[in-house]
Design an enzyme around this catalytic site. Structure first.
Site, short mmCIF file in Angstrom:
data_model
loop_
_atom_site.label_atom_id
_atom_site.label_comp_id
_atom_site.label_asym_id
_atom_site.label_seq_id
_atom_site.Cartn_x
_atom_site.Cartn_y
_atom_site.Cartn_z
N SER A 1 56.57 25.44 -6.86
CA SER A 1 55.15 25.18 -7.03
C SER A 1 54.91 23.72 -7.40
O SER A 1 55.29 22.82 -6.65
CB SER A 1 54.61 26.15 -8.10
OG SER A 1 53.21 26.12 -8.14
N ASP B 1 51.41 32.92 0.63
CA ASP B 1 51.49 32.42 -0.75
C ASP B 1 50.07 32.17 -1.25
O ASP B 1 49.33 31.39 -0.66
CB ASP B 1 52.30 31.12 -0.77
CG ASP B 1 52.51 30.56 -2.17
OD1 ASP B 1 51.62 30.73 -3.03
OD2 ASP B 1 53.55 29.93 -2.40
N HIS C 1 54.05 34.01 -4.73
CA HIS C 1 54.28 32.60 -5.05
C HIS C 1 55.69 32.46 -5.59
O HIS C 1 56.00 32.99 -6.66
CB HIS C 1 53.25 32.16 -6.09
CG HIS C 1 53.23 30.70 -6.34
ND1 HIS C 1 53.22 29.76 -5.34
CD2 HIS C 1 53.21 30.00 -7.51
CE1 HIS C 1 53.17 28.55 -5.87
NE2 HIS C 1 53.19 28.68 -7.18
#
Length: 541
Positions: A209, A466, A495
C-alpha cells in the site's frame, strides 16, 4: 454523521550518493555519525517470542542539519535461522501512512515459505512520527476529527471548511516543529540509516500500500542500495496525494457495476433486483430514502451519505449484497434476514472482508474497514494486535499526505466546485474524495515530490479488485518505475496480495523473485482460484 478516515503524506531531502559502508579510515571519518551507529538489540517483550528483538536508532529530524535535533526510530527483527542461505535483511512496511510496522516480522515469519524465509532477517520499523518512533500528535481529537471528511453538500460546506482548518491548526499547534519533517523522503532516508546500522550494503524490501510509494521513493533516492524490492498494492506516484484520494471515487464505479451484476444473478437470495439496472435502482432508492429519513440500522441512524461512505464495500460483491439486503430490511422494518457469512466475510453490520487493518479511525458507518484513512494497512498476513493510536495515526497521516507534494488547492471554493462536479460524474464516492481536506490549510512542503527517473528493477504486485489502491493505481506505479515487472492476480479481491491468502496465484512468482532475485522476463497475469460457493446459494433466476 460519521466521517471518513484520513489518508497519507511526505517530504524530505539529502544526496543520493553516500559513502561506502566499508571504507578507508579517511572516508569513514567523513561518514555521518548517524550512519555509523549500531543497534543495541533486546527482547521486545516477555510475551513475544525470544527471537523477536527490538532496538532504537537515532536519526536527524532534518537531514540538512544532521547535528541538530534527532528522532527515535524503533526497529525490530527476527533473524534467519539458516546462515548458509542468508542473503541479507528484508525490511517490511505494511502501509499507512501512520501505521506501525514493528510487529510485522512476526506476521511475515508465520506466513512466508521457509525457502524464502531462510534468506533474510525480517526487519520491521515504526516510521518517523508513528507509535514508538517519536510519535507526533494533533492533540485531543473528536471522532469526527479523526476522519477524512464527508460528503459534499452546499449547505454543510462551511462546516467542512471549519473542520479542515481546525485539524490543520491543531496539528500545527501541537507538533508544528516536527510535522514538516514527517515525509516520505525523510522516511526513505531513515530506511537507509536502518540499512547502514544493520551492516548491509544493500536493502531488500517488502512494502504494501503506502509502503509501495515509500519503496519507490527509496529506489530513486538510493538506487545503488536497492536490492530485491516487492511493491504490493501500488500507489501511483503521479497521483500523490490528492489524486490517490480521488481515485477512490473513480475506482469504485467499476466495482459497483460488477456488484450489481453479481447481485442480479442471485436475486432469489438477496432480493435486490433481477437485472443490474434493477439492483442499482434499489440501491439509489435506498440512499434517497435514508437521506429523507435516516434508517435505524442495528441501533444506529444511517443516512444516504453513510451508505455511500465506504466504497470498499462494493469490491466484495457478496459482502455488499449481505449489507444492502440488511439495510433494506431495516428500512422496510422487516425481520433481519439470517446470515451465514463465508469465512472472513461480512455480517449485516460489517461492510466487507478484512482487506486491511482495523485500526483507530478506520471504521466505516457500515461496520467494516474504510478504503482510506489512518489505521488502514494491507492485509499481508494476520492482523496486528496493537493498532496505532487514533490521534497519532491521524497526525502522521495528514503530515505525509499534505507534506509530500504541493498539489493541494488553497482556495476552498475550488474544492466545492470540484466536489459538486465529481458527485455527478462519480456518484458513489466522488464528492467525498474531492471535498476539502486539512491539506488546504497546511504549510507548503519543504521539498518537491520525488521524480521517478532512475531505473528500478523491482516487482510490483496487484489484485484486480483492490478497494484501496485500485488497479489503475497499481498500473500507474508499474509504468512509472522503468525496469519493473508486474504480477497481476485476476479475480483477486482485497488490499494486499502476497501472503494475504494461501491460495493467491501471486504467491509463487513473488516467492521465486525473493528467493532468486530474478525478475520475470515479462509481466505475469495469473488467475486466482474461483471463490468458494456462496453459502446463501447461487439464487439463479
Amino acid at each position: 454523521m460519521k466521517r471518513l478516515a484520513p489518508l497519507l503524506a511526505t517530504a524530505g531531502l539529502l544526496a543520493t550518493a553516500l559513502p561506502q559502508l566499508v571504507a578507508s579510515p579517511a572516508s569513514a571519518a567523513q561518514t555521518p555519525e548517524y550512519l555509523r551507529q549500531k543497534p543495541a538489540w533486546h527482547r521486545c517483550s516477555p510475551d513475544r517470542p525470544a527471537t523477536y528483538e527490538c532496538a532504537t536508532l537515532k536519526v536527524p529530524l532534518d537531514y540538512q542539519r544532521p547535528e541538530g535535533r534527532t528522532l527515535d526510530i524503533a526497529i525490530s527483527r527476527i533473524k534467519s535461522e539458516n546462515p548458509a542461505k542468508r542473503r541479507g535483511v528484508l525490511l517490511i512496511n505494511p502501509g499507512g501512512p501512520g501505521t506501525s510496522g514493528l510487529f510485522r516480522p512476526i506476521r511475515v515469519n508465520d506466513e512466508m515459505p521457509k525457502d524464502v524465509r531462510d534468506r533474510y532477517d525480517l526487519v520491521g520499523f515504526d516510521p518517523r512520527g508513528v507509535n514508538e518512533s517519536s510519535p507526533i500528535s494533533c492533540g485531543d481529537l473528536s471522532e469526527k476529527e479523526v476522519g477524512a471528511g464527508g460528503a459534499y453538500r452546499p449547505e454543510t460546506f462551511a462546516s467542512d471548511v471549519a473542520w479542515a482548518r481546525g485539524i490543520a491548526d491543531k496539528c500545527r499547534e501541537k507538533s508544528g516543529d516536527v510535522i514538516p519533517y514527517i515525509t516520505t523522503r525523510n522516511t526513505a532516508r531513515d530506511m537507509d540509516v536502518i540499512r547502514a546500522a544493520l551492516g548491509e550494503r544493500t536493502l531488500s524490501y517488502l512494502g504494501y500500500s503506502y509502503g509501495t510509494y515509500l519503496g519507490a521513493v527509496y529506489s530513486q533516492m538510493f538506487p545503488e542500495r536497492t536490492d530485491r524490492f516487492v511493491l504490493d498494492s501500488g500507489v501511483d506516484p503521479g497521483r500523490t496525494w490528492r489524486g490517490m484520494i480521488q481515485v477512490q471515487g473513480t475506482g469504485a464505479e467499476p466495482a459497483f457495476e460488477r456488484w450489481t451484476r453479481w447481485a442480479a444473478e442471485r436475486s432469489d437470495t438477496y432480493g435486490l433486483g433481477t437485472t443490474p439496472e434493477a439492483v442499482s435502482a434499489t440501491f439509489w432508492a435506498l440512499v434517497a430514502r435514508a437521506d429523507r429519513d435516516p434508517i435505524m440500522h442495528y441501533g444506529q441512524k444511517m443516512t444516504g451519505d453513510d451508505i455511500r461512505s465506504d466504497p470498499s464495500l462494493y469490491f466484495d460483491p457478496r459482502a455488499a449484497s449481505v449489507v444492502i439486503k440488511s439495510i433494506k430490511a431495516s428500512a422496510d422494518k422487516a425481520p433481519q434476514p439470517p446470515v451465514n457469512p463465508a469465512p472472513g466475510g461480512a455480517a449485516p453490520g460489517a461492510s466487507r472482508k478484512d482487506a486491511g487493518q482495523r485500526g483507530p479511525g478506520a471504521r466505516s458507518p457500515l461496520g467494516g474497514v474504510r478504503a482510506i484513512g489512518p489505521g488502514v494497512d494491507a492485509a499481508g498476513a494476520s492482523e496486528a494486535p496493537d493498532p496505532t493510536p487514533a490521534g497519532n495515526a491521524t497526525a502522521a497521516y495528514w503530515a505525509v499526505v499534505c507534506g509530500d507534494a504541493d498539489d493541494w488547492p488553497r482556495d476552498p471554493d475550488q474544492y466545492a466546485r470540484e466536489a459538486a462536479q465529481d458527485k455527478i460524474k462519480h456518484p458513489l464516492y466522488g464528492d467525498f474524495a474531492s471535498n476539502i481536506k486539512p491539506c488546504a490549510f497546511w504549510q507548503r512542503p519543504l521539498e518537491p515530490a520525488t521524480p521517478m527517473k532512475a531505473r528500478a528493477d523491482v516487482l510490483t504486485v496487484q489484485n484486480e479488485w483492490d478497494p484501496m489502491t485500485p488497479l489503475s493505481s497499481g498500473q500507474g506505479l508499474h509504468q512509472a518505475l522503468k525496469g519493473s515487472r508486474m504480477v497481476l492476480a485476476l479475480g483477486g479481491e482485497g488490499h494486499g496480495v502476497y501472503l494475504s491468502t494461501p491460495t493467491t496465484c501471486a504467491n509463487i512468482p513473488v516467492s521465486a523473485y525473493l528467493s532468486t532475485g530474478r525478475l520475470p522476463a515479462k509481466d505475469i497475469t495469473c488467475q486466482n482460484p474461483s471463490p468458494a460457493p456462496d453459502p446463501e446459494g447461487a439464487g439463479a433466476r
